[in-house]
Design a protein around this motif. Structure first.
Motif, PDB file in Angstrom:
ATOM      1  N   HIS A  79       0.827  -1.208   0.000  1.00  0.00           N
ATOM      2  CA  HIS A  79       0.000   0.000   0.000  1.00  0.00           C
ATOM      3  C   HIS A  79       0.862   1.258   0.000  1.00  0.00           C
ATOM      4  CE1 HIS A  79      -2.782  -3.122   1.372  1.00  0.00           C
ATOM      5  NE2 HIS A  79      -3.766  -2.342   1.002  1.00  0.00           N
ATOM      6  N   HIS A  80       2.105   1.113  -0.427  1.00  0.00           N
ATOM      7  CA  HIS A  80       3.001   2.262  -0.482  1.00  0.00           C
ATOM      8  C   HIS A  80       2.651   3.177  -1.658  1.00  0.00           C
ATOM      9  CE1 HIS A  80       5.741   1.264   2.706  1.00  0.00           C
ATOM     10  NE2 HIS A  80       6.023   0.072   2.198  1.00  0.00           N
ATOM     11  N   PHE A  81       3.078   4.428  -1.560  1.00  0.00           N
ATOM     12  CA  PHE A  81       3.020   5.343  -2.692  1.00  0.00           C
ATOM     13  C   PHE A  81       3.968   4.844  -3.788  1.00  0.00           C
ATOM     14  CE2 PHE A  81       1.840   8.152   0.831  1.00  0.00           C
ATOM     15  CZ  PHE A  81       0.851   8.967   0.282  1.00  0.00           C
ATOM     16  N   PRO A  82       3.650   5.101  -5.052  1.00  0.00           N
ATOM     17  CA  PRO A  82       4.606   4.757  -6.122  1.00  0.00           C
ATOM     18  C   PRO A  82       5.962   5.418  -5.904  1.00  0.00           C
ATOM     19  CG  PRO A  82       2.464   5.315  -7.055  1.00  0.00           C
ATOM     20  CD  PRO A  82       2.384   5.636  -5.591  1.00  0.00           C
ATOM     21  N   GLU A  83       5.955   6.635  -5.369  1.00  0.00           N
ATOM     22  CA  GLU A  83       7.218   7.346  -5.131  1.00  0.00           C
ATOM     23  C   GLU A  83       8.104   6.615  -4.126  1.00  0.00           C
ATOM     24  OE1 GLU A  83       4.221  10.577  -6.297  1.00  0.00           O
ATOM     25  OE2 GLU A  83       4.221   8.673  -5.194  1.00  0.00           O
ATOM     26  N   THR A  84       7.486   5.949  -3.170  1.00  0.00           N
ATOM     27  CA  THR A  84       8.269   5.182  -2.191  1.00  0.00           C
ATOM     28  C   THR A  84       8.976   4.023  -2.863  1.00  0.00           C
ATOM     29  OG1 THR A  84       6.747   5.780  -0.405  1.00  0.00           O
ATOM     30  CG2 THR A  84       8.146   3.846  -0.056  1.00  0.00           C
ATOM     31  N   LEU A  85       8.258   3.297  -3.703  1.00  0.00           N
ATOM     32  CA  LEU A  85       8.861   2.154  -4.391  1.00  0.00           C
ATOM     33  C   LEU A  85       9.938   2.614  -5.376  1.00  0.00           C
ATOM     34  CD1 LEU A  85       5.623   0.047  -5.024  1.00  0.00           C
ATOM     35  CD2 LEU A  85       7.249  -0.108  -3.122  1.00  0.00           C
ATOM     36  N   GLU A  86       9.739   3.765  -5.985  1.00  0.00           N
ATOM     37  CA  GLU A  86      10.768   4.320  -6.871  1.00  0.00           C
ATOM     38  C   GLU A  86      12.016   4.693  -6.085  1.00  0.00           C
ATOM     39  OE1 GLU A  86       8.698   7.559  -8.671  1.00  0.00           O
ATOM     40  OE2 GLU A  86       7.365   6.251  -9.831  1.00  0.00           O
ATOM     41  N   VAL A  88      13.042   3.204  -3.374  1.00  0.00           N
ATOM     42  CA  VAL A  88      13.715   1.930  -3.089  1.00  0.00           C
ATOM     43  C   VAL A  88      14.586   1.531  -4.269  1.00  0.00           C
ATOM     44  CG1 VAL A  88      13.400  -0.517  -2.593  1.00  0.00           C
ATOM     45  CG2 VAL A  88      11.883   1.160  -1.524  1.00  0.00           C
ATOM     46  N   GLU A  89      14.048   1.612  -5.469  1.00  0.00           N
ATOM     47  CA  GLU A  89      14.805   1.241  -6.664  1.00  0.00           C
ATOM     48  C   GLU A  89      16.041   2.118  -6.839  1.00  0.00           C
ATOM     49  OE1 GLU A  89      12.174   1.354  -9.980  1.00  0.00           O
ATOM     50  OE2 GLU A  89      10.932  -0.316  -9.278  1.00  0.00           O
ATOM     51  N   ARG A  90      15.896   3.420  -6.595  1.00  0.00           N
ATOM     52  CA  ARG A  90      17.041   4.330  -6.699  1.00  0.00           C
ATOM     53  C   ARG A  90      18.101   3.995  -5.668  1.00  0.00           C
ATOM     54  NH1 ARG A  90      14.611   9.573  -5.296  1.00  0.00           N
ATOM     55  NH2 ARG A  90      16.718  10.417  -5.550  1.00  0.00           N
ATOM     56  N   ALA A  91      17.670   3.654  -4.459  1.00  0.00           N
ATOM     57  CA  ALA A  91      18.618   3.312  -3.398  1.00  0.00           C
ATOM     58  C   ALA A  91      19.368   2.026  -3.718  1.00  0.00           C
ATOM     59  CB  ALA A  91      17.889   3.186  -2.066  1.00  0.00           C
ATOM     60  N   VAL A  92      18.671   1.038  -4.226  1.00  0.00           N
ATOM     61  CA  VAL A  92      19.319  -0.229  -4.598  1.00  0.00           C
ATOM     62  C   VAL A  92      20.394   0.026  -5.646  1.00  0.00           C
ATOM     63  CG1 VAL A  92      18.958  -2.434  -5.761  1.00  0.00           C
ATOM     64  CG2 VAL A  92      17.365  -1.692  -3.982  1.00  0.00           C
ATOM     65  N   GLU A  93      20.078   0.884  -6.617  1.00  0.00           N
ATOM     66  CA  GLU A  93      21.029   1.187  -7.690  1.00  0.00           C
ATOM     67  C   GLU A  93      22.227   1.972  -7.168  1.00  0.00           C
ATOM     68  OE1 GLU A  93      21.148   3.514 -12.009  1.00  0.00           O
ATOM     69  OE2 GLU A  93      19.228   3.119 -11.026  1.00  0.00           O
ATOM     70  N   ARG A  94      21.986   2.956  -6.309  1.00  0.00           N
ATOM     71  CA  ARG A  94      23.081   3.803  -5.837  1.00  0.00           C
ATOM     72  C   ARG A  94      23.987   3.089  -4.845  1.00  0.00           C
ATOM     73  NH1 ARG A  94      22.751   9.936  -3.530  1.00  0.00           N
ATOM     74  NH2 ARG A  94      22.209  10.271  -5.713  1.00  0.00           N
ATOM     75  N   TYR A  95      23.381   2.332  -3.926  1.00  0.00           N
ATOM     76  CA  TYR A  95      24.153   1.771  -2.817  1.00  0.00           C
ATOM     77  C   TYR A  95      24.480   0.291  -2.970  1.00  0.00           C
ATOM     78  CZ  TYR A  95      22.557   6.090  -0.585  1.00  0.00           C
ATOM     79  OH  TYR A  95      22.302   7.402  -0.293  1.00  0.00           O
ATOM     80  N   VAL A 198      22.117  12.854  -0.142  1.00  0.00           N
ATOM     81  CA  VAL A 198      21.379  11.639   0.176  1.00  0.00           C
ATOM     82  C   VAL A 198      20.069  11.635  -0.605  1.00  0.00           C
ATOM     83  CG1 VAL A 198      20.293  10.303   2.023  1.00  0.00           C
ATOM     84  CG2 VAL A 198      22.379  11.604   2.489  1.00  0.00           C
ATOM     85  N   ILE A 199      19.739  10.518  -1.209  1.00  0.00           N
ATOM     86  CA  ILE A 199      18.456  10.432  -1.901  1.00  0.00           C
ATOM     87  C   ILE A 199      17.331  10.438  -0.871  1.00  0.00           C
ATOM     88  CG2 ILE A 199      19.466   9.118  -3.811  1.00  0.00           C
ATOM     89  CD1 ILE A 199      18.118   6.638  -2.665  1.00  0.00           C
ATOM     90  N   TYR A 200      16.151  10.894  -1.272  1.00  0.00           N
ATOM     91  CA  TYR A 200      15.000  10.888  -0.365  1.00  0.00           C
ATOM     92  C   TYR A 200      13.728  10.784  -1.187  1.00  0.00           C
ATOM     93  CZ  TYR A 200      14.653  15.911  -1.506  1.00  0.00           C
ATOM     94  OH  TYR A 200      14.537  17.115  -2.157  1.00  0.00           O
TER      95      TYR A 200
END
Length: 243
Positions: A79-86, A88-95, A198-200
């Protein structure tokens, strides 16, 4: 800087003098606290993240960089916002995260959740909704990856219920819960974000000061507390994983 001692990994917080450690850590930086955690728990340390403003995650993966990357637990409530899941994807790629995603049992999508548990469960029974989407998945995650200590991003200035939160505490199952940002203010947080790139979650730029599930989160108006947009109109202040 607080001296980082190499210690045998304790079996439980009962083997640590939490009162003494909390007194020492009151003047420590979050990085000092995390260094101690990495030294004290060479295995069994994990980080939970909502990927709202993942400052401690950035510290662990960009500043401190332990030999064994700290597992990151994300509770996908479906039930997350699409922006939250996006985010997560950005964080996985960066870190290049060691990411572990856990969901409600028996559901892999919001539609499956509705089919199994009924529509708008958050309206009908908010406690059961949070148990299914957060409390039980977190317990499964902590057990599944053999966690002895876990890091949160909570701060004392976020709400009255967190005002007296210790830096180190024992959770209900005897694990150590570590709150390295306890002494930070909202200003401290955003200053670190700015200077360290830091991404947010971009919803913060749209007036969302604290971000949870889409049906239960609203923007915050000027002068309102940081978490005023969570469970608006109800007496609820926590989802259950920190109670």
């Amino acid at each position: 800087m607080v001296q980082c001692m190499t210690l045998p990994a304790p079996a439980s917080p009962a083997e640590l003098d939490l009162d003494a450690l909390n007194r020492a850590f009151e003047s420590a930086t979050p990085q000092d606290i995390l260094r101690w955690a990495i030294k004290t728990f060479p295995t069994g340390l994990a980080q939970t993240s909502s990927f709202s403003i993942p400052v401690t995650l950035h510290m662990l993966y960009k500043e401190l960089c332990p030999k064994q990357p700290v597992p990151v637990i994300f509770l996908d409530t479906l039930h997350h916002f699409p922006e939250t899941l996006e985010t997560v994807e950005r964080a996985v790629e960066r870190y290049d995260l060691n990411l572990h995603v856990y969901q409600a049992q028996g559901a892999d999508s919001r539609e499956e959740f509705v089919a199994r548990y009924g529509s708008e469960l958050w309206r009908r029974d908010i406690d059961r909704f949070h148990h299914l989407t957060k409390v039980e998945p977190l317990q499964r995650a902590l057990e599944g990856i053999s966690v002895k200590a876990w890091v949160t991003g909570r701060r004392r200035d976020q709400s009255a219920t967190r005002r007296n939160m210790p830096i180190l505490e024992e959770d209900s199952d005897g694990r150590l819960k570590i709150n390295p940002l306890a002494n930070w203010t909202q200003k401290d947080l955003w200053t670190y974000v700015y200077y360290n790139d830091v991404i947010y979650n971009p919803l913060h730029d749209k007036g969302y000061a604290s971000i949870g599930d889409e049906p239960l989160t609203t923007p915050v108006q000027a002068g309102e507390p940081e978490r005023a947009g969570r469970w608006r109109g109800s007496a609820k202040t926590e989802c259950g994983i920190h109670i």
